[in-house]
Write a protein that holds these residues in place. Structure first.
Motif, PDB file in Angstrom:
ATOM      1  N   SER A  71     -44.980 -20.833 -17.885  1.00 30.34           N
ATOM      2  CA  SER A  71     -44.279 -21.487 -18.982  1.00 30.34           C
ATOM      3  C   SER A  71     -43.256 -20.490 -19.538  1.00 30.34           C
ATOM      4  O   SER A  71     -43.320 -19.293 -19.245  1.00 30.34           O
ATOM      5  CB  SER A  71     -45.265 -21.880 -20.086  1.00 30.34           C
ATOM      6  N   ILE A  72     -42.352 -20.978 -20.342  1.00 32.35           N
ATOM      7  CA  ILE A  72     -41.382 -20.072 -20.964  1.00 32.35           C
ATOM      8  C   ILE A  72     -42.116 -19.090 -21.878  1.00 32.35           C
ATOM      9  O   ILE A  72     -41.819 -17.892 -21.877  1.00 32.35           O
ATOM     10  CB  ILE A  72     -40.298 -20.851 -21.730  1.00 32.35           C
ATOM     11  N   ASN A  73     -43.095 -19.579 -22.640  1.00 30.78           N
ATOM     12  CA  ASN A  73     -43.862 -18.673 -23.505  1.00 30.78           C
ATOM     13  C   ASN A  73     -44.562 -17.606 -22.673  1.00 30.78           C
ATOM     14  O   ASN A  73     -44.578 -16.431 -23.043  1.00 30.78           O
ATOM     15  CB  ASN A  73     -44.899 -19.440 -24.325  1.00 30.78           C
ATOM     16  N   GLY A  74     -45.156 -18.000 -21.559  1.00 29.86           N
ATOM     17  CA  GLY A  74     -45.820 -17.042 -20.676  1.00 29.86           C
ATOM     18  C   GLY A  74     -44.846 -16.026 -20.118  1.00 29.86           C
ATOM     19  O   GLY A  74     -45.164 -14.844 -19.986  1.00 29.86           O
ATOM     20  N   GLU A 120     -43.882 -13.533 -22.860  1.00 32.80           N
ATOM     21  CA  GLU A 120     -44.976 -12.583 -23.060  1.00 32.80           C
ATOM     22  C   GLU A 120     -45.023 -11.573 -21.920  1.00 32.80           C
ATOM     23  O   GLU A 120     -45.194 -10.375 -22.150  1.00 32.80           O
ATOM     24  CB  GLU A 120     -46.303 -13.323 -23.163  1.00 32.80           C
ATOM     25  N   PHE A 121     -44.839 -12.028 -20.690  1.00 40.53           N
ATOM     26  CA  PHE A 121     -44.826 -11.147 -19.525  1.00 40.53           C
ATOM     27  C   PHE A 121     -43.720 -10.100 -19.651  1.00 40.53           C
ATOM     28  O   PHE A 121     -43.956  -8.904 -19.471  1.00 40.53           O
ATOM     29  CB  PHE A 121     -44.629 -11.981 -18.255  1.00 40.53           C
ATOM     30  N   ALA A 158     -41.961  -4.541 -20.786  1.00 38.15           N
ATOM     31  CA  ALA A 158     -41.064  -3.638 -21.513  1.00 38.15           C
ATOM     32  C   ALA A 158     -41.866  -2.649 -22.357  1.00 38.15           C
ATOM     33  O   ALA A 158     -41.529  -1.454 -22.407  1.00 38.15           O
ATOM     34  CB  ALA A 158     -40.112  -4.450 -22.395  1.00 38.15           C
ATOM     35  N   LEU A 159     -42.919  -3.122 -23.006  1.00 36.51           N
ATOM     36  CA  LEU A 159     -43.756  -2.236 -23.808  1.00 36.51           C
ATOM     37  C   LEU A 159     -44.473  -1.207 -22.949  1.00 36.51           C
ATOM     38  O   LEU A 159     -44.571  -0.034 -23.318  1.00 36.51           O
ATOM     39  CB  LEU A 159     -44.767  -3.050 -24.614  1.00 36.51           C
ATOM     40  N   ASP A 186     -50.975 -15.602 -19.061  1.00 33.98           N
ATOM     41  CA  ASP A 186     -49.792 -16.433 -19.242  1.00 33.98           C
ATOM     42  C   ASP A 186     -50.162 -17.770 -19.846  1.00 33.98           C
ATOM     43  O   ASP A 186     -51.293 -18.213 -19.793  1.00 33.98           O
ATOM     44  CB  ASP A 186     -49.082 -16.642 -17.906  1.00 33.98           C
ATOM     45  N   ASP A 187     -49.155 -18.411 -20.402  1.00 35.65           N
ATOM     46  CA  ASP A 187     -49.371 -19.650 -21.132  1.00 35.65           C
ATOM     47  C   ASP A 187     -49.109 -20.874 -20.262  1.00 35.65           C
ATOM     48  O   ASP A 187     -48.700 -21.900 -20.730  1.00 35.65           O
ATOM     49  CB  ASP A 187     -48.449 -19.643 -22.349  1.00 35.65           C
TER      50      ASP A 187
END
Length: 58
Positions: A22-25, A28-29, A34-35, A56-57
């Protein structure tokens, strides 16, 4: 709700579809990667019964 540039949203949507997320997933990925790259997120202990995509969402 997240306000982002429509072109950026469209690019994320395409990338998410390519990765079967999903876009949300996908957001988050990308943020987690990046972190980690910046040394600001420590990896969790590995759970052999949970794949990395379970976070993931979608």
């Amino acid at each position: 709700m997240l306000r982002i540039d429509p072109d950026l949203h469209a690019a994320l949507e395409r990338w998410a579809a390519d990765d079967l997320r999903s876009i949300n997933g996908q957001i988050e990925f990308v943020l987690k990667e990046a972190l980690r790259a910046a040394g600001r997120l420590k990896d969790r202990p590995t759970d052999p019964y949970r794949s990395s995509d379970d976070d993931d969402d979608g």
